[in-house]
Every structure is written in C-alpha cells, then in structure tokens.
Design a protein around this motif. Structure first.
Motif, PDB file in Angstrom:
ATOM      1  N   SER A 160      -6.607   8.534  -1.530  1.00 38.17           N
ATOM      2  CA  SER A 160      -6.589   8.026  -2.906  1.00 38.17           C
ATOM      3  C   SER A 160      -5.753   6.758  -3.007  1.00 38.17           C
ATOM      4  CB  SER A 160      -6.043   9.109  -3.837  1.00 38.17           C
ATOM      5  OG  SER A 160      -5.949   8.623  -5.159  1.00 38.17           O
ATOM      6  N   GLU A 161      -4.607   6.771  -2.342  1.00 34.03           N
ATOM      7  CA  GLU A 161      -3.717   5.609  -2.383  1.00 34.03           C
ATOM      8  C   GLU A 161      -4.384   4.380  -1.771  1.00 34.03           C
ATOM      9  OE1 GLU A 161       0.627   4.312  -0.499  1.00 34.03           O
ATOM     10  OE2 GLU A 161       0.032   6.429  -0.576  1.00 34.03           O
TER      11      GLU A 161
ATOM     12  N   ARG B 105       0.800  -1.209   0.000  1.00 36.42           N
ATOM     13  CA  ARG B 105       0.000   0.000   0.000  1.00 36.42           C
ATOM     14  C   ARG B 105       0.838   1.266   0.000  1.00 36.42           C
ATOM     15  NH1 ARG B 105      -3.707  -1.854   4.959  1.00 36.42           N
ATOM     16  NH2 ARG B 105      -4.094  -3.943   4.248  1.00 36.42           N
ATOM     17  N   GLY B 106       2.143   1.153   0.080  1.00 40.76           N
ATOM     18  CA  GLY B 106       2.970   2.330   0.058  1.00 40.76           C
ATOM     19  C   GLY B 106       3.156   2.935   1.425  1.00 40.76           C
ATOM     20  N   SER B 107       2.142   2.919   2.274  1.00 40.45           N
ATOM     21  CA  SER B 107       2.255   3.522   3.597  1.00 40.45           C
ATOM     22  C   SER B 107       2.734   2.527   4.623  1.00 40.45           C
ATOM     23  CB  SER B 107       0.898   4.081   4.040  1.00 40.45           C
ATOM     24  OG  SER B 107       0.492   5.086   3.203  1.00 40.45           O
TER      25      SER B 107
ATOM     26  N   ASN C  21      -7.298   2.859  -3.824  1.00 41.72           N
ATOM     27  CA  ASN C  21      -6.799   2.012  -4.915  1.00 41.72           C
ATOM     28  C   ASN C  21      -6.284   0.681  -4.386  1.00 41.72           C
ATOM     29  OD1 ASN C  21      -7.321   3.891  -6.959  1.00 41.72           O
ATOM     30  ND2 ASN C  21      -5.351   4.911  -6.690  1.00 41.72           N
TER      31      ASN C  21
END
Length: 283
Positions: free
Chosen positions: A157-158, A13-15, A161
C-alpha cells in the motif's frame, strides 16, 4: 535504489530514501549531456594508479612466493582456519555456492545461516532497487517474494501510493511509469559487500553496501544515467523455510572518489543495460 529528491527526482517512500544528483553540462559534451574532460597524455591520477597497480602486483607475487615449510596452501599463520579469515573480512567470499531456487526471477531458498542471511539481503536489495519496482504488477511480485508475510500488505500500500503519476513525471517517465519514446529507463542496484550487524537463527540485520545506476538514457535526456553509492540496512526473519525481509532502509555512501573514465554516450549506456544481465549474489 530509490530516486532521491535532488535534481528533479523527489520522493520519500518511508522504506528507504536516497539522492541522485544530475550534473548539467558546463562545456564540451557528448550527446548524453555529460562533459568530457580534455586529455593530453597520461594524467597524474592515472600515473598514480599505474604505479599503485605495479606495487600491488609486486606485493602479491612476493606473498605468493613466500616460503613456509609444511605450507599446504591453507596456512593461516596464526592458527585460524580459512573460514575464520573470511569472517574477519566481511566482503571476502566464503566459497559457499549460491542458491538454485528462484521465485519471480529472484533468488530464494537461502540456508538458515548467517551467510544465508547475507546472501538473501544482497539479492533482495537488487530486486527492491530495480526498474521492475516502477511497474505495479512487477512491484507486487517483488514485494510478495522478498518481504515477510506480515510486512507485505503494509508495504504494498505504501509503495503503490509512492509510485504515483506525479512521482513518475518528476522522474522523467510517462504517467504509467514507462520511459518516453526513444529513451531507456535505468534503475539497477549492484551490491559491493555485506556484513551482519546482528544475527540469531531466526532474526538478522544485514548491511549491504551498493553502487547503483539511475536515470534515462537517450538523446536529449534531461535525467542522464548517473552512479550512486548507498548502504541498505535490511532486517530479516526466518519465515516459511527462507529468509524474508521485515523492513529495509537506505542511506547515502560510503562513496569513493570518481575516476577519470570519460562518460559514455546514451546509446552505449542503453546497449549495456540491455545486453548485460544481473547476478545471483552469494556470500
């Protein structure tokens, strides 16, 4: 707690990323699909544990009864204050009362102190690592509450998705993120300790060591609830009279050796998740 990319769970998830491993049955097992260990009396590990507890108890009694003239119960031995001792032990409680404010069910209104930053980080990772993140409306409430205003839109938003029907399917959930009939989805993060790695009156970086539960409880589940250990790194800023999250990430561990407690059945796990609520965490 994020769903990792092992054992059928996959996502980045990037985070924050994490891994959850599913242990498949390799012998006699209960309806939960987790092997039970044979037991023929007190195991050597349990014997060591019992001996260790006795030794610790004796040491505690000796410490409590140690005579020291003029000791009023707050003696530090080296001239330091009780507050100094707490500072030297990151996971020791400070005695500061938890906040009373809440927004979207999440503790808010933390003091503008290092303790306040640590308390905020602990409570925020509980929310970010909860099953509520799998529901769009709840996720938007959580992110809007714990994140700094400048970070909300990008992260929303991230995450929208990332929490896709494909992701839910890989997690054993229905396309809308809910559990299949007869199943209980479990995603709970429990802080064990916190420490600050950087602090100013307006910015802070806090590490939160956590354990967590993740999986589907139910007869025939192919994603049984397992435990995980991870450490969140939370960057905070003082905004709008409260600590808010600028960014967060996670890594696996430190993880202790698993104990000898046999795994519980699916109904017991589901009942525990429904019957035991969470906490407001304070440093």
């Amino acid at each position: 707690m994020s769903i990792g990319d092992d054992g059928g769970y996959g996502d980045d998830r990037g985070s924050g990323t994490g891994q959850t491993r599913t242990r498949l049955p390799d012998g006699e097992s209960d309806t939960y699909g987790t092997p039970r260990r044979g037991r023929s009396g007190l195991s050597s590990r349990n014997l060591v544990t019992v001996v260790g507890v006795v030794v610790l108890l004796i040491a505690a009694i000796a410490f409590a009864n140690r005579g020291d003239s003029g000791n009023d119960g707050t003696d530090t031995g080296s001239g330091g204050s009780p507050k100094d001792r707490a500072a030297a032990q990151p996971t020791a409680p400070t005695g500061t009362k938890p906040v009373t404010g809440k927004s979207a069910g999440i503790a808010t209104g933390f003091p503008k102190t290092e303790q306040g930053a640590q308390s905020a980080a602990a409570n925020y990772v509980v929310a970010l690592g909860s099953s509520g993140m799998f529901n769009r409306d709840q996720r938007h409430q959580i992110v809007g509450t714990v994140m700094a205003p400048s970070a909300v839109d990008g992260l929303q938003s991230e995450l929208d998705n990332a929490y896709s029907p494909t992701f839910f399917k890989n997690a054993g959930l229905k396309p809308d993120g809910t559990a299949p009939a007869g199943m209980t989805f479990v995603n709970r993060t429990i802080p064990v300790g916190t420490k600050s790695t950087a602090f100013t009156p307006t910015e802070a970086t806090v590490e939160v060591w956590c354990t967590g539960l993740l999986g589907l409880a139910g007869d025939g589940s192919t994603k049984p609830v397992t435990t995980n250990w991870l450490t969140f790194t939370v960057k905070l800023t003082w905004a709008g009279g409260d600590w808010k999250t600028l960014s967060y990430s996670q890594k696996n561990g430190p993880a202790p050796v698993s104990g000898d407690v046999p795994a519980s059945g699916a109904k017991e796990i589901a009942g525990a998740v429904a019957g035991y609520g969470g906490f407001t965490y304070a440093r």
